[in-house]
Design a protein around this motif. Structure first.
Motif, mmCIF file in Angstrom:
data_model
loop_
_atom_site.group_PDB
_atom_site.id
_atom_site.type_symbol
_atom_site.label_atom_id
_atom_site.label_comp_id
_atom_site.label_asym_id
_atom_site.label_seq_id
_atom_site.Cartn_x
_atom_site.Cartn_y
_atom_site.Cartn_z
ATOM 1 N N ASP A 116 5.162 15.019 -9.726
ATOM 2 C CA ASP A 116 6.251 15.641 -8.969
ATOM 3 C C ASP A 116 6.944 16.626 -9.889
ATOM 4 O OD1 ASP A 116 5.955 14.121 -6.682
ATOM 5 O OD2 ASP A 116 7.246 12.522 -7.438
ATOM 6 N N VAL A 117 7.078 17.848 -9.428
ATOM 7 C CA VAL A 117 7.800 18.855 -10.206
ATOM 8 C C VAL A 117 9.068 19.213 -9.435
ATOM 9 C CG1 VAL A 117 7.697 21.160 -11.223
ATOM 10 C CG2 VAL A 117 5.614 19.766 -11.100
ATOM 11 N N GLN A 118 10.229 18.918 -10.038
ATOM 12 C CA GLN A 118 11.501 19.202 -9.363
ATOM 13 C C GLN A 118 11.736 20.709 -9.308
ATOM 14 O OE1 GLN A 118 13.068 16.671 -7.942
ATOM 15 N NE2 GLN A 118 11.475 15.382 -8.862
ATOM 16 N N ALA A 119 12.285 21.165 -8.185
ATOM 17 C CA ALA A 119 12.617 22.583 -8.054
ATOM 18 C C ALA A 119 13.582 22.990 -9.162
ATOM 19 C CB ALA A 119 13.236 22.852 -6.696
ATOM 20 N N GLY A 120 13.347 24.139 -9.765
ATOM 21 C CA GLY A 120 14.233 24.666 -10.796
ATOM 22 C C GLY A 120 14.071 24.021 -12.153
ATOM 23 N N SER A 121 13.045 23.198 -12.315
ATOM 24 C CA SER A 121 12.838 22.565 -13.625
ATOM 25 C C SER A 121 11.719 23.269 -14.383
ATOM 26 C CB SER A 121 12.505 21.078 -13.459
ATOM 27 O OG SER A 121 11.212 20.907 -12.921
ATOM 28 N N LEU A 122 11.615 22.930 -15.644
ATOM 29 C CA LEU A 122 10.518 23.437 -16.477
ATOM 30 C C LEU A 122 9.638 22.233 -16.803
ATOM 31 C CD1 LEU A 122 11.150 26.120 -19.214
ATOM 32 C CD2 LEU A 122 9.039 24.842 -18.980
ATOM 33 N N PHE A 123 8.452 22.235 -16.195
ATOM 34 C CA PHE A 123 7.571 21.076 -16.248
ATOM 35 C C PHE A 123 6.410 21.360 -17.190
ATOM 36 C CE2 PHE A 123 4.254 18.211 -14.883
ATOM 37 C CZ PHE A 123 4.925 17.060 -14.517
ATOM 38 N N GLY A 124 6.123 20.439 -18.075
ATOM 39 C CA GLY A 124 5.032 20.628 -19.028
ATOM 40 C C GLY A 124 3.850 19.728 -18.720
ATOM 41 N N VAL A 125 2.651 20.290 -18.817
ATOM 42 C CA VAL A 125 1.426 19.506 -18.730
ATOM 43 C C VAL A 125 0.772 19.627 -20.097
ATOM 44 C CG1 VAL A 125 -0.799 19.222 -17.595
ATOM 45 C CG2 VAL A 125 1.165 20.074 -16.283
ATOM 46 N N VAL A 126 0.697 18.503 -20.811
ATOM 47 C CA VAL A 126 0.203 18.537 -22.185
ATOM 48 C C VAL A 126 -1.033 17.651 -22.306
ATOM 49 C CG1 VAL A 126 1.728 16.681 -23.009
ATOM 50 C CG2 VAL A 126 0.937 18.409 -24.632
ATOM 51 N N GLY A 127 -1.952 18.059 -23.161
ATOM 52 C CA GLY A 127 -3.163 17.269 -23.374
ATOM 53 C C GLY A 127 -4.148 18.087 -24.180
ATOM 54 N N PRO A 128 -5.176 17.410 -24.729
ATOM 55 C CA PRO A 128 -6.152 18.126 -25.559
ATOM 56 C C PRO A 128 -7.012 19.078 -24.723
ATOM 57 C CG PRO A 128 -6.811 15.836 -25.257
ATOM 58 C CD PRO A 128 -5.450 15.970 -24.651
ATOM 59 N N SER A 129 -7.745 19.931 -25.398
ATOM 60 C CA SER A 129 -8.669 20.849 -24.740
ATOM 61 C C SER A 129 -9.660 20.056 -23.885
ATOM 62 C CB SER A 129 -9.405 21.647 -25.812
ATOM 63 O OG SER A 129 -10.413 22.404 -25.213
ATOM 64 N N GLY A 130 -9.889 20.521 -22.645
ATOM 65 C CA GLY A 130 -10.829 19.853 -21.756
ATOM 66 C C GLY A 130 -10.232 18.698 -20.983
ATOM 67 N N SER A 131 -8.914 18.456 -21.131
ATOM 68 C CA SER A 131 -8.304 17.295 -20.463
ATOM 69 C C SER A 131 -7.987 17.566 -18.993
ATOM 70 C CB SER A 131 -7.043 16.852 -21.213
ATOM 71 O OG SER A 131 -6.096 17.892 -21.278
ATOM 72 N N GLY A 132 -8.091 18.831 -18.544
ATOM 73 C CA GLY A 132 -7.877 19.131 -17.120
ATOM 74 C C GLY A 132 -6.627 19.937 -16.832
#
Ligand code: ADP
Ligand code: ADP
Length: 232
Positions: free
Chosen positions: A27-43
């Motif tokens: 879930d990404v809240q409106a007006g937020s800064l959302f990070g998706v972190v993970g190693p290379s190839g993680s999707g």
């Protein structure tokens, strides 16, 4: 608000399938800064591309403000895509045009008239701190500055959502902060919801509110940056 519900996606690979996303929900809240972190190839890129409606999930749903994007026809899909600003890993700028001209190009395609274009390009140049570079060509700028131009271009049409796929990749360490500051300004000054993917936990720590950690296509952790990252 962006909701990713139980999304799975695989790609053909040597006569088999490789899973890029396995039952991913965020879930990404409106007006937020959302990070998706993970190693290379993680999707990470695949998730960003699913949210940007550039890739269709095999299973699961992406909702944008409650709208189920799986059911959209081609015309509606193109309309909704226009509300999503995307900065890819290789920002594509037009070499022959100036920095201002590059930022103006989406506005030209939308038929925005000259005076309005100038004013909009002017405020975007200001937002990304490159007013002094308006008349220069891309080849004269550093990689970090080019990333900031790509962000300004992605914001030109006034999207509600900005997706930045690994925005500090290939950017010198001393320039990364300025790129991240631009994403933060987009959120703070334009109210844009920002989703950023990165292999670098430090990027997340510096600017994100909430974070999802991907590993091998699955979410392994999810929460606020304070919950997940600042614990020593
Ligand atoms: P990340 O952005 O974290 O590096 P990706 O989403 O690019 O991860 O890739 C996740 C997995 O899916 C990898 O195994 C990758 O090789 C595979 N993959 C991604 N896109 C494609 C594609 N278009 N065709 C085939 N395999 C792909
Ligand atoms: P190019 O040579 O790349 O086509 P132009 O000088 O024609 O660049 O500018 C393209 C667009 O950018 C025009 O819409 C123009 O109004 C706008 N523009 C150019 N310079 C500025 C500036 N300093 N501030 C704001 N907008 C500008």
């Amino acid at each position: 608000m962006i909701t990713v519900e139980n999304v799975s996606k695989s790609f053909p690979f040597h006569g088999n399938r490789v899973a890029a996303l396995r039952d991913v929900s965020v879930d990404v809240q409106a007006g937020s800064l959302f990070g998706v972190v993970g190693p290379s190839g993680s999707g990470k890129s695949t998730l960003a591309r699913c949210i940007a409606l550039q890739e269709r999930p095999d299973r699961g749903v992406v909702r944008l403000d409650g709208l189920n994007t799986a059911t959209l026809d081609g015309k509606r899909l193109r309309e909704i895509r226009r509300q999503l600003g995307v900065v890819g890993t290789k920002p594509e700028l037009i070499a022959e045009r100036t920095i201002a001209g590059n930022i103006a190009s989406p506005l030209e395609q939308l038929g925005v008239d000259g005076p309005q274009r100038r004013s909009r390009v002017g405020s975007l140049l200001d937002l990304v701190g490159l007013t002094a570079r308006a008349a220069q060509k891309p080849e004269e700028l550093t990689d970090g500055q080019l990333r900031r131009v790509a962000v300004a271009k992605a914001l030109a049409a006034g999207p509600a959502v900005l997706l930045a796929d690994d925005p500090t990749a290939g950017v010198a360490a001393e320039e990364a902060g300025a790129v991240l500051a631009v994403l933060d300004r987009a959120r703070a000054e334009l109210g844009v919801t920002v989703v950023v993917t990165t292999p670098d936990a430090d990027v997340v720590r510096r600017v994100c509110d909430d974070v999802a950690v991907l590993d091998n296509g699955a979410i392994v952790e999810r929460g606020t940056v304070l919950d997940l990252i600042s614990t020593p």
